[in-house]
Enzyme design. Structure first.
Site, PDB file in Angstrom:
ATOM      1  N   LYS A   1       0.817  -1.218   0.000  1.00 16.95           N
ATOM      2  CA  LYS A   1       0.000   0.000   0.000  1.00 16.95           C
ATOM      3  C   LYS A   1       0.852   1.271   0.000  1.00 16.95           C
ATOM      4  CE  LYS A   1      -4.216  -2.049   1.713  1.00 16.95           C
ATOM      5  NZ  LYS A   1      -3.847  -3.473   1.888  1.00 16.95           N
TER       6      LYS A   1
HETATM    7  C1  LIG Z   1      -4.466  -4.495   1.226  1.00 19.04           C
HETATM    8  C2  LIG Z   1      -3.705  -5.743   1.081  1.00 19.04           C
HETATM    9  C3  LIG Z   1      -4.090  -6.731   0.150  1.00 19.04           C
HETATM   10  C4  LIG Z   1      -5.327  -6.619  -0.696  1.00 19.04           C
HETATM   11  O1  LIG Z   1      -5.247  -5.625  -1.659  1.00 19.04           O
HETATM   12  P1  LIG Z   1      -6.538  -5.091  -2.435  1.00 19.04           P
HETATM   13  O2  LIG Z   1      -6.055  -3.994  -3.287  1.00 19.04           O
HETATM   14  O3  LIG Z   1      -7.502  -4.659  -1.384  1.00 19.04           O
HETATM   15  O4  LIG Z   1      -7.058  -6.248  -3.217  1.00 19.04           O
HETATM   16  C5  LIG Z   1      -3.280  -7.854   0.036  1.00 19.04           C
HETATM   17  N1  LIG Z   1      -2.181  -8.019   0.802  1.00 19.04           N
HETATM   18  C6  LIG Z   1      -1.789  -7.106   1.709  1.00 19.04           C
HETATM   19  C7  LIG Z   1      -0.576  -7.366   2.530  1.00 19.04           C
HETATM   20  C8  LIG Z   1      -2.531  -5.932   1.876  1.00 19.04           C
HETATM   21  O5  LIG Z   1      -2.139  -5.017   2.781  1.00 19.04           O
END
Ligand SMILES: *Cc1c(COP(=O)(O)O)cnc(C)c1O
Length: 573
Positions: free
Chosen positions: A124
């Site tokens: 993120k």
């Molecule tokens: C947020 C997150 C996801 C999922 O991502 P999306 O964009 O919501 O599909 C997967 N793995 C980790 C470690 C995350 O923080």
């Protein structure tokens, strides 16, 4: 480039408006009026750019020059990815070739794309470092010639990763205060440390007695209180924010080129796809990450397939099996959201899926009408209808033609905790199965690693990739071999140490200890910056029952930033 809502009532927004508003007033999500298609000859020219240079080229297509100049955009992008610990930003690594199950699949060409080298060690950061700098840039520009300072209040709820990434993206930024709600005691100790040890004055952590859904409900309630929202200039950073999706398209391009470089870059741009097939396996919760891959495809990157990898919260997998999108109901008082080893994907509905549905709808309509407006209206009408059915009846079914077209690009798999844990075990202990073999000559461009520590989210993607290769109906082995599968590695294993250490230490195969395996510790799998967080001073506010929690939240925001946002306008316009 202009933006419109998937539900049709707002159109013609600028990039800046779409980014600040987050969610459209009609409840829809912002999408660009058109997706800038890029000829392969142009894409080919990007193949040796650095990550920031490449990202700038891609983002440029979605942001008009009038809004951000070339120089400013390059600066924002360079600063955003400059906080990553490697110049590659998202390095591609080859996974060990671990045979699975009946072993009929060839897993030689399996990679992980490490997206976790940013400040909070989860993918993120790629989006939120960029979003933080965009906020700062737009606010500075608004305030440049103005006596009164325009500021914003970012409010969000987190089940762990988003909050940390948002805080690190916004800490210390001028004219931005950020309030992040998390459910007290229900996020991992690492995540809690990471968020609450940020002591910048503009960062406010709030622990809520309750669940993540309670936090989410409070945030939604604050956003739907129009008076409150307007007074504090509320802004959202959740996964539906368009800038986040845009930011994530960058690493699909980058990793595509990285694979091509490994197997020998074609001299001409004639056709990458004829040379090799590249597919992506994406661990998915809110469908943000994989949606970015869809945009990359629509821009022209010849990705062969996108694998939607879910844990047991599998609303997306069930959709790709049946064409029906349906929320799980709670049965016998059990929570409809299952807690799994990959908590960042524990969702009931996928908030970004609405965007894909819009595109599938408009494509479907285009086969019968060439009028762009008619098609867009039709797509929005579908979305409005489906979202109403989702709310009132818990689900909806898309027409056969739309379902079938979705399968042209997407495949899905749902992975249990047992398989997730098993994958973490296998990819680590692989090294101990090899010791008795003489080293084989390796003719590839890169010797694969002998062991890899997967985080549980990444493991969900790896299992899905293995399953797809194993069940692939591709007729000949040679054509399977030409397929390269990139699994997005969404977090460092050090962020989810409980699940990782358990899988590796408690399930060691009998041979491993004999061959030198010693149980791993947190420090073995975590980046040292994470280990160093232990014991740092923390700052956090608490909202506990009894009493109206929403009132308490409003009071906290008033206390902290009320003076900057006077309740009554100072002057009448
Ligand atoms: C947020 C997150 C996801 C999922 O991502 P999306 O964009 O919501 O599909 C997967 N793995 C980790 C470690 C995350 O923080």
């Amino acid at each position: 480039m202009r933006y419109r809502s998937t539900r049709g009532t707002s159109t013609g927004l600028s990039f800046e408006e779409a980014v600040f508003e987050g969610l459209a007033p009609d409840g829809g999500l912002y999408i660009p009026h058109s997706i800038p298609q890029t000829p392969l000859s142009e894409i080919h020219q990007w193949s040796n750019l650095s990550f920031p240079q490449l990202a700038t080229k891609i983002f440029r297509k979605f942001i008009s020059h009038a809004e951000i100049s070339d120089a400013d955009l390059a600066d924002i992008v360079t600063r955003s990815f400059g906080t990553f610990s490697t110049p590659e930003v998202t390095p591609l690594k080859k996974l060990p070739n671990v045979a699975v199950g009946n072993g009929n699949g060839d897993l030689e060409n399996l990679y992980v794309l490490e997206l976790f080298h940013g400040p909070t060690f989860a993918f993120k950061d790629v989006a939120l470092q960029f979003l933080g700098n965009l906020f700062e840039f737009f606010l500075e520009r608004r305030n440049r010639n103005s006596a009164t300072k325009f500021g914003i209040t970012v409010l969000g709820a987190t089940s762990g990763d988003t909050g940390g990434a948002a805080i690190y993206g916004l800490r210390g930024k001028k004219n931005v205060d950020v309030f992040i709600l998390h459910p007290e005691g229900r996020i991992s100790p690492v995540q809690e440390q990471q968020m609450t040890s940020v002591l910048d004055r503009n960062v406010h952590n709030i622990a809520i007695e309750g669940t993540f859904d309670d936090c989410q409900d409070m945030v939604k309630a604050a956003f739907s209180d129009q008076k409150f929202r307007r007074r504090f200039h509320l802004a959202a950073v959740n996964s539906i924010n368009w800038a986040r999706i845009l930011a994530q398209t960058s690493y699909y391009f980058y990793s595509y080129f990285a694979v091509l470089r490994r197997i020998g870059t074609p001299s001409g741009a004639s056709s990458y796809a004829a040379l090799t097939k590249i597919q992506y396996s994406v661990p998915t919760g809110n469908f943000g990450d994989v949606l970015a891959g869809y945009y990359a495809v629509r821009m022209g990157l010849p990705i062969d397939r996108l694998i939607v990898a879910t844990n047991e919260n599998d609303i997306l997998h069930r959709f790709f099996q049946s064409g029906r999108y349906e929320k799980k109901q709670s049965r016998n008082g059990s929570e409809p959201v299952k807690q799994t080893l990959s908590p960042a994907m524990d969702i009931l509905v996928s908030s970004n899926f609405e965007r894909l549905l819009w595109y599938l709808s408009i494509e479907d309509r285009r086969s019968t009408s060439s009028d762009a407006d008619v098609c867009a209206k039709h797509a929005s009408a579908n979305i409005v209808q489906w979202m109403r059915e989702l709310r009132d009846k818990g689900g909806f079914t898309v027409p056969e033609t739309i379902f079938n077209s979705s399968k042209g690009l997407f495949t899905s798999f749902c992975t249990s905790d047992a398989l997730t844990s098993d994958a973490i075990t296998r990819y680590y202990h692989h090294q101990y199965t090899l010791l008795h073999e003489a080293p084989k000559p390796y003719h590839g461009a890169e010797r694969p690693a002998l062991a890899y520590v997967l985080d549980p989210h990444t493991a969900v993607g790896v299992v899905a990739a293995e399953q797809l290769v194993a069940t692939s109906t591709t007729p000949t082995t040679s054509s399977i071999k030409s397929t390269h599968t990139i699994c997005l590695a969404t977090a460092s294993p050090g962020k989810f140490p409980e699940a990782v250490l358990k899988a590796i230490n408690n399930n060691a195969p009998a041979l491993s200890p004999q061959r030198g395996f010693k149980p791993l510790t947190y420090a073995d799998i975590a980046p040292r910056e994470l280990v160093a967080l232990e014991g740092l001073p923390k700052r956090c506010l608490y909202i506990q029952s009894p009493g109206d929690k929403l009132d308490a939240l409003f009071a906290v925001i008033e206390d902290n930033v009320g003076a900057q946002f006077p309740a009554k306008p100072l002057s009448k316009l």
